[in-house]
Design a protein around this motif. Structure first.
Motif, mmCIF file in Angstrom:
data_model
loop_
_atom_site.group_PDB
_atom_site.id
_atom_site.type_symbol
_atom_site.label_atom_id
_atom_site.label_comp_id
_atom_site.label_asym_id
_atom_site.label_seq_id
_atom_site.Cartn_x
_atom_site.Cartn_y
_atom_site.Cartn_z
ATOM 1 N N TYR A 201 14.200 46.158 110.171
ATOM 2 C CA TYR A 201 13.472 45.134 109.894
ATOM 3 C C TYR A 201 12.173 45.687 108.806
ATOM 4 O O TYR A 201 11.929 46.528 108.577
ATOM 5 C CB TYR A 201 13.510 44.339 110.449
ATOM 6 C CG TYR A 201 12.262 44.644 111.816
ATOM 7 C CD1 TYR A 201 11.618 43.192 111.089
ATOM 8 C CD2 TYR A 201 13.044 44.902 112.803
ATOM 9 C CE1 TYR A 201 10.353 43.729 112.567
ATOM 10 C CE2 TYR A 201 12.805 44.659 113.560
ATOM 11 C CZ TYR A 201 11.471 44.210 113.457
ATOM 12 O OH TYR A 201 10.416 44.697 114.860
ATOM 13 N N GLY A 202 11.625 44.321 107.613
ATOM 14 C CA GLY A 202 10.313 44.986 107.387
ATOM 15 C C GLY A 202 9.760 43.931 107.354
ATOM 16 O O GLY A 202 9.950 42.580 107.894
ATOM 17 N N LEU A 203 8.587 43.793 107.303
ATOM 18 C CA LEU A 203 7.453 42.386 107.079
ATOM 19 C C LEU A 203 6.412 42.396 105.462
ATOM 20 O O LEU A 203 6.342 43.524 105.786
ATOM 21 C CB LEU A 203 6.809 42.397 108.262
ATOM 22 C CG LEU A 203 7.086 42.283 109.950
ATOM 23 C CD1 LEU A 203 6.345 42.145 110.844
ATOM 24 C CD2 LEU A 203 8.344 41.070 110.053
ATOM 25 N N LYS A 204 6.393 41.477 105.020
ATOM 26 C CA LYS A 204 5.408 41.421 104.151
ATOM 27 C C LYS A 204 4.827 39.449 104.439
ATOM 28 O O LYS A 204 4.962 38.833 104.674
ATOM 29 C CB LYS A 204 6.822 41.418 102.827
ATOM 30 C CG LYS A 204 6.970 41.992 102.125
ATOM 31 C CD LYS A 204 7.841 42.345 101.151
ATOM 32 C CE LYS A 204 8.453 40.803 100.875
ATOM 33 N NZ LYS A 204 9.415 40.614 98.872
ATOM 34 N N GLY A 205 3.032 40.016 104.116
ATOM 35 C CA GLY A 205 2.813 38.786 103.891
ATOM 36 C C GLY A 205 1.005 39.437 104.310
ATOM 37 O O GLY A 205 1.025 40.548 104.802
ATOM 38 N N LYS A 206 0.305 38.209 105.207
ATOM 39 C CA LYS A 206 -0.935 38.112 105.882
ATOM 40 C C LYS A 206 -0.708 37.359 106.821
ATOM 41 O O LYS A 206 -0.755 35.951 106.603
ATOM 42 C CB LYS A 206 -1.759 38.184 104.990
ATOM 43 C CG LYS A 206 -2.963 38.188 105.411
ATOM 44 C CD LYS A 206 -4.590 38.059 104.208
ATOM 45 C CE LYS A 206 -6.188 38.148 105.556
ATOM 46 N NZ LYS A 206 -5.789 40.126 105.318
ATOM 47 N N ALA A 207 -0.961 38.340 107.869
ATOM 48 C CA ALA A 207 -0.395 37.330 109.183
ATOM 49 C C ALA A 207 -0.962 38.080 110.665
ATOM 50 O O ALA A 207 -0.819 39.525 110.572
ATOM 51 C CB ALA A 207 1.068 36.708 109.505
ATOM 52 N N THR A 208 -0.840 37.159 111.877
ATOM 53 C CA THR A 208 -1.645 37.824 113.371
ATOM 54 C C THR A 208 0.209 36.681 113.830
ATOM 55 O O THR A 208 0.118 35.950 113.696
ATOM 56 C CB THR A 208 -2.833 37.320 113.247
ATOM 57 O OG1 THR A 208 -3.650 37.387 112.451
ATOM 58 C CG2 THR A 208 -3.104 37.537 114.728
ATOM 59 N N LEU A 209 0.354 38.321 114.544
ATOM 60 C CA LEU A 209 1.847 37.486 115.542
ATOM 61 C C LEU A 209 1.381 38.921 116.428
ATOM 62 O O LEU A 209 0.701 39.549 116.579
ATOM 63 C CB LEU A 209 2.266 38.671 114.809
ATOM 64 C CG LEU A 209 2.945 38.172 113.101
ATOM 65 C CD1 LEU A 209 2.776 39.756 112.469
ATOM 66 C CD2 LEU A 209 4.309 37.954 113.071
ATOM 67 N N ILE A 210 1.736 37.531 117.757
ATOM 68 C CA ILE A 210 1.803 38.614 119.138
ATOM 69 C C ILE A 210 3.510 39.113 119.321
ATOM 70 O O ILE A 210 4.186 37.877 119.002
ATOM 71 C CB ILE A 210 1.155 37.485 120.103
ATOM 72 C CG1 ILE A 210 -0.145 37.243 120.005
ATOM 73 C CG2 ILE A 210 1.659 38.084 121.687
ATOM 74 C CD1 ILE A 210 -1.212 38.357 120.657
ATOM 75 N N ALA A 211 3.581 40.078 119.287
ATOM 76 C CA ALA A 211 5.318 40.710 120.047
ATOM 77 C C ALA A 211 5.561 41.093 121.118
ATOM 78 O O ALA A 211 4.694 41.556 121.506
ATOM 79 C CB ALA A 211 5.671 41.420 118.688
ATOM 80 N N SER A 212 6.426 41.018 121.939
ATOM 81 C CA SER A 212 6.891 41.726 123.048
ATOM 82 C C SER A 212 8.029 41.087 123.424
ATOM 83 O O SER A 212 8.834 41.036 122.497
ATOM 84 C CB SER A 212 6.519 40.258 123.719
ATOM 85 O OG SER A 212 7.310 38.911 123.775
ATOM 86 N N HIS A 213 8.031 42.116 124.624
ATOM 87 C CA HIS A 213 9.556 42.445 124.833
ATOM 88 C C HIS A 213 9.962 42.796 126.425
ATOM 89 O O HIS A 213 8.940 42.936 127.474
ATOM 90 C CB HIS A 213 10.244 43.598 124.266
ATOM 91 C CG HIS A 213 9.552 45.293 124.306
ATOM 92 N ND1 HIS A 213 8.495 45.923 123.480
ATOM 93 C CD2 HIS A 213 9.925 46.141 125.379
ATOM 94 C CE1 HIS A 213 8.422 46.738 123.827
ATOM 95 N NE2 HIS A 213 9.018 46.824 125.136
ATOM 96 N N SER A 214 11.101 42.699 127.375
ATOM 97 C CA SER A 214 11.574 42.839 128.599
ATOM 98 C C SER A 214 11.068 44.871 128.483
ATOM 99 O O SER A 214 11.634 45.207 127.484
ATOM 100 C CB SER A 214 12.846 42.005 128.489
ATOM 101 O OG SER A 214 13.448 42.270 130.144
ATOM 102 N N ASN A 215 11.126 44.887 129.727
ATOM 103 C CA ASN A 215 10.887 45.814 130.421
ATOM 104 C C ASN A 215 12.119 45.824 130.739
ATOM 105 O O ASN A 215 12.056 47.285 132.219
ATOM 106 C CB ASN A 215 9.765 46.406 130.302
ATOM 107 C CG ASN A 215 8.759 46.844 129.747
ATOM 108 O OD1 ASN A 215 8.867 47.110 128.613
ATOM 109 N ND2 ASN A 215 6.993 46.834 129.667
ATOM 110 N N LYS A 216 13.037 44.802 131.566
ATOM 111 C CA LYS A 216 13.838 45.311 132.592
ATOM 112 C C LYS A 216 15.000 46.725 132.038
ATOM 113 O O LYS A 216 15.107 46.944 131.358
ATOM 114 C CB LYS A 216 14.822 43.703 132.600
ATOM 115 C CG LYS A 216 13.998 42.708 133.091
ATOM 116 C CD LYS A 216 14.513 41.360 133.755
ATOM 117 C CE LYS A 216 15.442 41.400 134.042
ATOM 118 N NZ LYS A 216 16.817 40.172 134.807
#
Length: 318
Positions: free
Chosen positions: A303-318
């Protein structure tokens, strides 16, 4: 094949210490002027998120976890493992501690204990948290709790926007007044109150404390966990790893322009804390803005991203 981002409707929780910042900062329709928590990405029974788009629209995240496990890379487990919240503390939260997985299973009959982490979105000048304690031994901890020596026992830390704290189970902690944080945690709602400033609730009664369980689960002595923030740049995206540990990895993303070809190990949880933009999947664009909570499912290859933004991203490590 489900080939689009999943947008989630948050669940809100009224709290004794809550306020109105969730409305003021994010435009949420909150239930009252005492709204303390936005459960943005949740499969927990006490507040499951509802899917807003696509073929699963109207289903809860818990239901999707049960019936469409391919969206989560076939990850095992009876419950969705993570919970992402935004908290508004108009007043001090109670001083509390959470158990680990073993204690949660053996004593509470729950799958998960509660390890969590905080990213400070905004706060008043001089705002503080309680993070840890000064007791050297468990005997000293128990004595100081029994004697109510809170000023001597509790360790305070001043905070500012952009600060990050990793809070393993067993850590005595409290978010102070005037702070808004994004919290990523195990999917658990087990909280043991150690001290609540002798406050009374709307019913005129003091809230329950859990002193014996708190003494059992608190880590002694307290040690600040190591946090090694690492940055990398991919086209128009600056990624900063905030923490990588047993249960989750959490990143701060600063988007300014465009990035293509993003690919995740499985599914990704994304919360937008500032700005707006688009997620691009196979030529289709999906708009997002501040306050949105999104899952990029494992069925999306790139996927791609476009724009001007602040994000918090996470994923599970299970």
């Amino acid at each position: 094949m489900y080939n689009e981002p999943i947008f989630l409707a948050p669940e809100f929780k009224e709290r004794l210490w809550g306020g109105t910042k969730l409305k003021e900062l994010f435009g949420y329709e909150i239930p009252s002027d005492y709204t303390g928590e936005c459960w943005g990405i949740s499969g927990h029974a006490n507040g499951p998120s509802v899917i807003k788009n696509g073929s699963l629209e109207g289903k809860t995240l818990a239901e999707a976890w049960e019936t469409n496990r391919e969206l989560f890379g076939g990850e095992e487990g009876d419950e969705f493992p993570l919970l992402v919240k935004i908290l508004d503390s108009k007043k001090d939260l109670s001083v509390q501690v959470h158990p680990d997985d073993t204690y949660a299973r053996e004593v509470e009959g729950e799958n998960y204990g509660k390890t969590e982490c905080w990213y400070v979105i905004d706060c008043e000048e001089g705002a503080e948290i309680i993070f840890g304690h000064h007791a050297s031994t468990r005997e000293e901890l128990e004595q100081m709790i029994d004697d109510g020596q809170w000023d001597d026992l509790l360790r305070t830390v001043k905070v500012k926007p952009g600060d990050f704290f990793y809070v393993p189970s067993g850590t005595i902690h409290a978010i102070g007044a005037g702070i808004q944080i994004l919290e990523t945690q195990q999917s658990s709602d087990i909280t043991y109150r150690v001290y609540d400033y002798d406050r009374v609730g709307q019913d005129g009664k003091k809230r329950e404390l859990h002193l014996e369980k708190s003494k059992e689960v608190t880590t002694v002595p307290h040690e600040d966990p190591a946090v090694d923030r690492k940055k990398s740049v991919e086209q128009g995206l600056v990624r900063e790893q905030l923490v990588e540990e047993n249960y989750f990895t959490v990143e701060h993303w600063e988007l300014d322009g465009a990035v293509e070809g993003l690919s995740d190990r499985s599914y990704k949880l994304v919360s937008v804390i500032e700005g707006e933009g688009e997620i691009v999947v196979d030529g289709s664009s999906y708009s997002f803005r501040k306050g949105d909570h999104i899952i990029i499912p494992a069925t999306v290859d790139t996927y791609g991203l476009k724009g001007k933004a602040t994000l918090i991203a996470s994923h599970s490590n299970k």
